[in-house]
Scaffold this motif. Structure first.
Motif, short mmCIF file in Angstrom:
data_model
loop_
_atom_site.label_atom_id
_atom_site.label_comp_id
_atom_site.label_asym_id
_atom_site.label_seq_id
_atom_site.Cartn_x
_atom_site.Cartn_y
_atom_site.Cartn_z
N GLU A 11 -0.98 -3.63 6.16
CA GLU A 11 -2.44 -3.61 6.23
C GLU A 11 -3.05 -3.15 4.91
OE1 GLU A 11 -4.64 -4.56 8.42
OE2 GLU A 11 -3.47 -4.89 10.25
N GLY A 12 -2.46 -2.13 4.31
CA GLY A 12 -2.96 -1.64 3.03
C GLY A 12 -2.80 -2.68 1.93
N MET A 13 -1.66 -3.35 1.93
CA MET A 13 -1.43 -4.40 0.92
C MET A 13 -2.48 -5.49 1.05
SD MET A 13 1.92 -6.85 0.31
CE MET A 13 2.98 -5.62 1.05
N MET A 14 -2.73 -5.91 2.28
CA MET A 14 -3.73 -6.95 2.50
C MET A 14 -5.09 -6.51 1.97
SD MET A 14 -6.58 -7.72 4.51
CE MET A 14 -6.48 -6.80 6.05
N GLN A 15 -5.49 -5.28 2.29
CA GLN A 15 -6.81 -4.81 1.88
C GLN A 15 -6.95 -4.73 0.36
OE1 GLN A 15 -7.79 -1.15 3.96
NE2 GLN A 15 -7.09 -1.99 5.92
N VAL A 16 -5.91 -4.23 -0.29
CA VAL A 16 -5.96 -4.13 -1.76
C VAL A 16 -6.02 -5.51 -2.39
CG1 VAL A 16 -4.65 -3.44 -3.81
CG2 VAL A 16 -4.79 -1.90 -1.84
N LEU A 17 -5.14 -6.42 -1.92
CA LEU A 17 -5.11 -7.76 -2.49
C LEU A 17 -6.41 -8.50 -2.20
CD1 LEU A 17 -3.43 -9.84 -4.02
CD2 LEU A 17 -2.50 -10.61 -1.82
N ALA A 18 -6.94 -8.35 -0.99
CA ALA A 18 -8.20 -9.01 -0.64
C ALA A 18 -9.32 -8.53 -1.55
CB ALA A 18 -8.54 -8.75 0.82
N ASP A 19 -9.35 -7.25 -1.85
CA ASP A 19 -10.38 -6.71 -2.73
C ASP A 19 -10.21 -7.26 -4.15
OD1 ASP A 19 -12.70 -5.12 -2.92
OD2 ASP A 19 -11.57 -3.50 -3.86
N GLU A 20 -8.96 -7.38 -4.58
CA GLU A 20 -8.70 -7.93 -5.91
C GLU A 20 -9.03 -9.41 -5.99
OE1 GLU A 20 -5.09 -4.81 -7.08
OE2 GLU A 20 -4.62 -6.90 -6.64
N ALA A 63 6.21 0.86 12.30
CA ALA A 63 4.81 1.22 12.16
C ALA A 63 4.46 1.52 10.70
CB ALA A 63 4.47 2.42 13.04
N ILE A 64 5.32 2.27 10.03
CA ILE A 64 5.08 2.58 8.62
C ILE A 64 4.98 1.30 7.80
CG2 ILE A 64 6.13 3.60 6.55
CD1 ILE A 64 7.26 5.79 8.43
N SER A 65 5.87 0.36 8.07
CA SER A 65 5.87 -0.89 7.31
C SER A 65 4.60 -1.70 7.59
CB SER A 65 7.11 -1.73 7.63
OG SER A 65 7.04 -2.33 8.91
N LYS A 66 4.10 -1.63 8.82
CA LYS A 66 2.91 -2.40 9.15
C LYS A 66 1.63 -1.73 8.64
CE LYS A 66 4.90 -5.94 10.84
NZ LYS A 66 4.80 -7.24 10.13
N PHE A 67 1.61 -0.40 8.59
CA PHE A 67 0.50 0.27 7.92
C PHE A 67 0.47 -0.13 6.44
CE2 PHE A 67 0.08 3.26 11.49
CZ PHE A 67 -1.30 3.46 11.51
#
Length: 254
Positions: free
Chosen positions: A174-183, A167-171
């Protein structure tokens, strides 16, 4: 988009890299992408499994795939950079990257979770994903419209007891995706996450050994959304968290 109908030539002339391509969802995605016209780069740690997928794609008269064996648990930054150079030299661009490879780990209370276990999962499920993405972003930017799909999980969107390391790795995913998507917002690269849900795979059987696999969807049944997110029909999608299946009772979540 669960009932999305992909055109036969949806991925014609596209170059797509799939991690964990030797088994389960990665295998199904690689074959499905090839069936829709893509040249697929098969990345995984087991040569024999990748060769079997290669043979199946060739038997379907799809574009010839490329095998790239790599163990994400031990790969170094130099390994990723070397792979990115090979992709650039052979193809000049990369249209898609499906982050599918991952480890489950043991289900146990956080209080008992060995830190070494957490470190191992984070290495494969998070650190390797970032390292691979960093190496491939320059060649992804050479495509007119490139798609990065991060594989998520219901326990990466709402924590659940005993799923600790996974679960920690998948949270984190999700965070990595959101940051990269914003960038990447406004660029030719888009990023989204996809939770496949309860699926008939070896990882699912490991997590739920008493479950009847025949009650679960097969990886092939999930492919409409995988195709949608990789094809040009989803060019407007960025920073979205998709789910390939309707919500199931809590005891059956993936």
């Amino acid at each position: 988009m669960l009932d999305y109908q992909a055109k036969k030539d949806l991925l014609q002339h596209k170059i797509i890299l799939v991690t964990g391509a030797g088994d389960g969802i990665g295998r199904a995605a690689a074959i499905s992408y090839a069936n829709h016209g893509a040249t697929v780069i098969l990345l995984g740690r087991t040569q024999a499994k990748l060769e079997a997928v290669y043979d199946e794609i060739m038997a379907r008269n799809a574009p010839e795939p490329v095998i790239m064996p790599l163990d994400l648990a031990t790969a170094t930054e130099n390994d990723y950079q070397h792979m990115a150079r090979l992709v650039t030299l052979q193809f000049g661009h990369l249209d898609g990257l499906l982050h599918n490879a991952g480890l489950l780990g043991s289900l146990m209370p956080l209080e008992q979770l060995p830190i070494a276990t957490l470190e191992q999962l984070l290495q494969v499920n998070v650190v390797a994903q970032l390292a691979l993405t960093q190496a491939l972003l320059p060649v992804l930017r050479q495509a007119p419209a490139a798609s990065i799909i991060f594989t998520s999980s219901s326990v990466g969107r709402k924590g659940r007891a005993y799923w600790g390391a996974y679960a920690i790795s998948k949270f984190a995913t999700e965070g990595m995706m959101q940051v990269l998507a914003d960038e990447c917002d406004g660029s030719s690269v888009r990023c989204n996450s996809l939770n496949p849900g309860a699926t008939r795979t070896a990882m699912r059987a490991e997590a739920f050994p008493a479950e009847d696999p025949l009650t679960l969807k097969t990886p092939e049944q999930l492919m409409p959304l995988y195709l949608y997110l990789m094809g040009d029909d989803s060019r407007h999608e960025n920073a979205q968290a998709f789910s390939a299946q309707p919500k199931r009772p809590a005891s059956h979540l993936s």
